[in-house]
Scaffold this active site. Sequence first.
Site, mmCIF file in Angstrom:
data_model
loop_
_atom_site.group_PDB
_atom_site.id
_atom_site.type_symbol
_atom_site.label_atom_id
_atom_site.label_comp_id
_atom_site.label_asym_id
_atom_site.label_seq_id
_atom_site.Cartn_x
_atom_site.Cartn_y
_atom_site.Cartn_z
ATOM 1 N N HIS A 37 0.833 -1.205 0.000
ATOM 2 C CA HIS A 37 0.000 0.000 0.000
ATOM 3 C C HIS A 37 0.869 1.257 0.000
ATOM 4 O O HIS A 37 0.576 2.221 -0.711
ATOM 5 C CB HIS A 37 -0.931 0.011 1.215
ATOM 6 C CG HIS A 37 -2.223 -0.681 0.981
ATOM 7 N ND1 HIS A 37 -2.327 -2.036 0.812
ATOM 8 C CD2 HIS A 37 -3.481 -0.203 0.884
ATOM 9 C CE1 HIS A 37 -3.596 -2.360 0.639
ATOM 10 N NE2 HIS A 37 -4.319 -1.254 0.667
ATOM 11 N N LYS A 102 -9.933 -8.580 7.875
ATOM 12 C CA LYS A 102 -10.581 -8.941 9.131
ATOM 13 C C LYS A 102 -10.487 -7.758 10.087
ATOM 14 O O LYS A 102 -9.540 -6.970 10.026
ATOM 15 C CB LYS A 102 -9.971 -10.199 9.753
ATOM 16 C CG LYS A 102 -8.548 -10.032 10.235
ATOM 17 C CD LYS A 102 -8.026 -11.312 10.881
ATOM 18 C CE LYS A 102 -6.607 -11.069 11.396
ATOM 19 N NZ LYS A 102 -6.031 -12.264 11.985
#
Length: 175
Positions: A37, A102
């Site tokens: 990222h 998650k």
Amino acid sequence: MEYVLNANELREYAPKLKAGDRVILSGTVYTSRDAAHKRICESLDNNEPLPYDLKDAVIYYAGPTPAPEGLAIGSCGPTTSSRMDVFAPRLLDLGVVAMVGKGERSKDVCDAIVRNKAVYLCAIGGAGALASKCITSCDVIAYEDLGCESVKKLTFDKFPLTVAIDCSGSNIFVR
């Protein structure tokens, strides 16, 4: 409700999905974690090419292990999504339609999900070996030097997920 969808249908179906719905997802998904990222955002800052088109992309926050003999991929469970919260709003604003991971997300990410009519899907943590059985191909497409955190193009085949945050802002983590 349960939906059986291809990743390329998520933009169309996102407004229909509700927090708590089950999605059985097939199609192309890209892995990215913290280091990837950061590099993607650096590429954006420098007007450099990206490893994949962000428009309608599905990002899976995972760092798969190497594939054992005869399998497409090793263990491939979700990582904690909040570690990508600093990057997610920008990527959503640039067209990402869904993130898979998650755990809870920040208010900024939730706002970006609503603003962009996107969706956050949760996979079962701790079941990476089982999840890998729903992945039929895995190709490293960028940042190979990051090892398990390199960007990979995966093909999901009936990967079970739960809608955690829908495009109206409903959130399974907020009571």
